[in-house]
Design a protein around this motif. Structure first.
Motif, PDB file in Angstrom:
ATOM      1  N   GLU A   8      37.134  14.275  59.381  1.00 50.85           N
ATOM      2  CA  GLU A   8      36.613  12.942  59.757  1.00 50.85           C
ATOM      3  C   GLU A   8      36.859  13.181  61.401  1.00 50.85           C
ATOM      4  O   GLU A   8      35.875  12.560  61.977  1.00 50.85           O
ATOM      5  CB  GLU A   8      37.541  11.672  59.495  1.00 50.85           C
ATOM      6  CG  GLU A   8      37.125  11.239  57.900  1.00 50.85           C
ATOM      7  CD  GLU A   8      37.855  12.350  56.997  1.00 50.85           C
ATOM      8  OE1 GLU A   8      39.048  12.692  57.251  1.00 50.85           O
ATOM      9  OE2 GLU A   8      37.239  12.539  55.927  1.00 50.85           O
ATOM     10  N   GLY A  62      36.512  15.774  62.751  1.00 44.82           N
ATOM     11  CA  GLY A  62      35.487  16.897  63.359  1.00 44.82           C
ATOM     12  C   GLY A  62      36.114  18.139  63.365  1.00 44.82           C
ATOM     13  O   GLY A  62      35.488  19.149  64.033  1.00 44.82           O
ATOM     14  N   ARG A  73      33.885  21.422  60.265  1.00 49.13           N
ATOM     15  CA  ARG A  73      32.666  21.123  60.317  1.00 49.13           C
ATOM     16  C   ARG A  73      31.809  22.076  59.550  1.00 49.13           C
ATOM     17  O   ARG A  73      32.081  23.224  59.442  1.00 49.13           O
ATOM     18  CB  ARG A  73      31.890  20.861  61.593  1.00 49.13           C
ATOM     19  CG  ARG A  73      32.441  19.516  62.281  1.00 49.13           C
ATOM     20  CD  ARG A  73      31.887  19.833  63.827  1.00 49.13           C
ATOM     21  NE  ARG A  73      32.874  20.039  64.517  1.00 49.13           N
ATOM     22  CZ  ARG A  73      32.702  20.700  65.661  1.00 49.13           C
ATOM     23  NH1 ARG A  73      31.715  20.879  66.268  1.00 49.13           N
ATOM     24  NH2 ARG A  73      33.901  21.028  66.539  1.00 49.13           N
ATOM     25  N   ASN A 108      25.822  17.254  59.795  1.00 44.73           N
ATOM     26  CA  ASN A 108      26.344  16.181  59.859  1.00 44.73           C
ATOM     27  C   ASN A 108      26.823  15.505  58.485  1.00 44.73           C
ATOM     28  O   ASN A 108      26.620  14.496  58.290  1.00 44.73           O
ATOM     29  CB  ASN A 108      25.247  15.155  60.362  1.00 44.73           C
ATOM     30  CG  ASN A 108      24.667  15.649  61.591  1.00 44.73           C
ATOM     31  OD1 ASN A 108      25.372  16.222  62.525  1.00 44.73           O
ATOM     32  ND2 ASN A 108      23.364  15.037  62.160  1.00 44.73           N
ATOM     33  N   ASN A 156      30.310  14.556  56.841  1.00 49.40           N
ATOM     34  CA  ASN A 156      31.616  14.299  57.263  1.00 49.40           C
ATOM     35  C   ASN A 156      32.580  14.293  56.073  1.00 49.40           C
ATOM     36  O   ASN A 156      33.904  13.794  56.381  1.00 49.40           O
ATOM     37  CB  ASN A 156      31.927  12.822  58.053  1.00 49.40           C
ATOM     38  CG  ASN A 156      31.486  11.663  57.036  1.00 49.40           C
ATOM     39  OD1 ASN A 156      31.072  11.965  55.814  1.00 49.40           O
ATOM     40  ND2 ASN A 156      31.585  10.566  57.555  1.00 49.40           N
TER      41      ASN A 156
END
Ligand code: ADP
Ligand code: MG
Length: 483
Positions: A192, A194, A197, A220, A222
């Motif tokens: 969350e 980042g 990733r 993208n 998460n």
């Protein structure tokens, strides 16, 4: 046969792992999440003329740790390269990365699938690079704001071979990556925020064929579940296109998690030309065999090794072992606990059942738990010596110990009057009284109505006010009735 089952998916994952170093990859700027925007951003991070980057030693150490843990070959001569592109969150116009000389090659990561089968994913490479800054689109209604605190943060990029076939496999692999980086203490694994990733590359092909189809890259996402969902969606979308006679566009797509679909961000048909060239301001970093052995000697115990220890040496079930290993702090608590008791099974039970539900009810983590593992070992000891019954320990002693974490378990059990009666003379006296009270039941028992044993045991237990050691009690009642 459904048309979908004619196809198989080919998936390769690229993970960015943000390292828990104090400072950035090539400067002494502080690398921390959540600081005041643009407060950790010096002229080195901005790449002002005349500034020089310096490689972060810690980041090298972390890369080597991950390399060892993934059975990779670790390169001795590590060069850096500039990857040139312009973007608002990359004001210096290039990213320092590793192009032709990634620090790790040829490793693999093994994880478990739901059915217990082992999934082995080969790694193409792991290389070191720096992060870009962050564009914030949702703070100002008109403008995009730029926070350069993240610029220059050290990253390891883990690239897999196109070895994965399903969204579930991707989920399993990613869970293992997160577990691994947490055990190694090189990344907090927080998707969350980042710090972990993942981009997924997906194509489909007819089963039985070996050529790869055209791939789409999805960004993208998460959470790991969303990676799985995005992949599953994408596989179906691509098969539908092919089945309706359309071509797959080679492109980068994004995932809409709310509605569960991917959408096109940009075409990749014309390949980016990043004009890589060797970074002129950095010397190659030489990694010696000695250095690697030194790090090897300091490696923490890893999840797969713990699994073997727990199942083979301690005799735990695979399920319990996995439950313990899933969370590094829980595993660490368990490891200390079993250095104080040899009852491995009971230790796992207390941790996974009693302690976990205590923590869950209060939304606490194991780090916030007041009892040292040695105290739980004391409690297990009292049960094993038949001093306290399991249920009295769970119901009364455990909460009392949590309230007085420094007190001795035996003292607390005594104070609470929980100590079982293991005095066979006293128990025998109670049995004799009960037997004398029910002579006709004794006759019935002797003529074969063995179910009456429970009645006698219950009566004696009541007479002892619940404190007779149940095992001893059972044994003595049987003896008495059968003589
Ligand atoms: P790019 O140049 O687009 O970044 P790479 O060759 O570097 O592509 O591969 C990136 C990732 O995509 C790797 O994880 C690789 O295994 C995976 N990959 C490569 N070709 C395919 C394909 N046809 N289908 C699915 N994944 C692929
Ligand atoms: Mg690539």
């Amino acid at each position: 046969m459904s048309v979908y089952s004619k196809y198989e998916a080919v998936i390769g994952l690229e993970c960015h792992v943000q390292l828990l170093t104090k400072t950035k990859m090539y400067s002494s700027d502080i690398a921390e999440y959540g600081a005041m925007p643009n407060s950790n951003t010096s002229v080195v991070t901005l790449g002002h003329p005349g500034t020089l980057p310096v490689v972060n030693k810690r980041a090298i150490e972390f890369a080597v740790k991950l390399g060892i843990a993934t059975h990779s070959n670790i390169r001795s001569k590590n060069e850096f390269a500039r990857k040139n592109y312009f973007y608002a969150d990359l004001p210096k116009g290039y990213q320092i990365t590793q192009d032709k000389t990634p620090i790790c090659t040829g490793g693999f990561i093994e994880s478990k699938l739901k059915d217990g089968e082992i999934l082995k994913v080969n790694l193409t490479r792991i290389h070191m690079e720096e992060d870009a800054g962050k564009s914030l689109h949702d703070i100002d209604p008109f403008d995009t704001l730029i926070d350069l605190n993240r610029a220059g943060t050290p990253l390891l990029e883990i690239v897999t071979e196109p070895d994965l076939r399903t969204g579930e496999e991707a989920y399993s692999y990613l869970t293992e990556v997160r577990k691994l980086v947490r055990y190694l203490d090189i990344c907090d694994g927080n998707m969350e925020e980042g710090s972990l990733r993942c981009d997924a590359n997906i194509s489909v092909r007819l089963k039985g064929t070996s050529a790869f189809g055209k791939k789409v890259e999805v960004k993208n996402m998460n959470s790991f579940r969303n990676v799985q969902r995005a992949i599953d969606f994408e596989i179906k979308r691509q098969i539908d296109l092919i089945e309706s006679g359309q071509a797959i566009a080679v492109e980068t797509r994004s995932f809409n998690a709310e509605e569960g679909f991917t959408f096109s961000l940009r075409s990749k048909e014309s390949a980016n030309d990043y004009r890589y060239f060797p970074e002129p301001d950095l010397q190659p970093v030489i990694i010696t065999e000695n250095y690697i052995s030194e790090i090897k000697s300091k490696m923490p115990i890893l999840p797969n090794e713990l699994f073997l220890l727990y199942t083979k040496t301690y005799g735990l079930s695979e399920y319990d072992a996995n439950q313990l290993i899933d969370n590094k702090e829980i595993a660490s608590y368990y490891n200390t606990l079993v250095s104080h008791t040899k009852n491995y099974k009971s230790a796992a039970n207390w941790l996974l059942v009693n302690i976990k539900s205590f923590l869950n009810e209060r939304a606490l983590t194991i780090a916030e738990f007041s009892l040292h593992p040695s105290k739980i070992a004391e409690l297990i000891g009292l049960i094993d010596e038949n001093k306290v019954s399991n249920s009295a320990a769970a119901q009364f002693l455990f909460p009392e110990m949590i309230a007085s974490p420094s007190k001795n378990a035996l003292d607390l059990a005594t104070k609470l009057d929980l100590i079982q009666n293991s005095n066979s003379n006293e128990i025998q006296n109670l049995i004799n009284e009960v037997v004398a009270k029910y002579p006709e039941k004794v006759t019935e028992y002797k003529s074969g109505k063995l179910g009456l044993l429970g009645l006698f045991v219950g009566e004696v237990m009541r007479a002892s006010k619940g404190k007779a050691d149940p095992k001893l009690l059972n044994q003595l009642v049987k003896q008495t009735l059968e003589n």
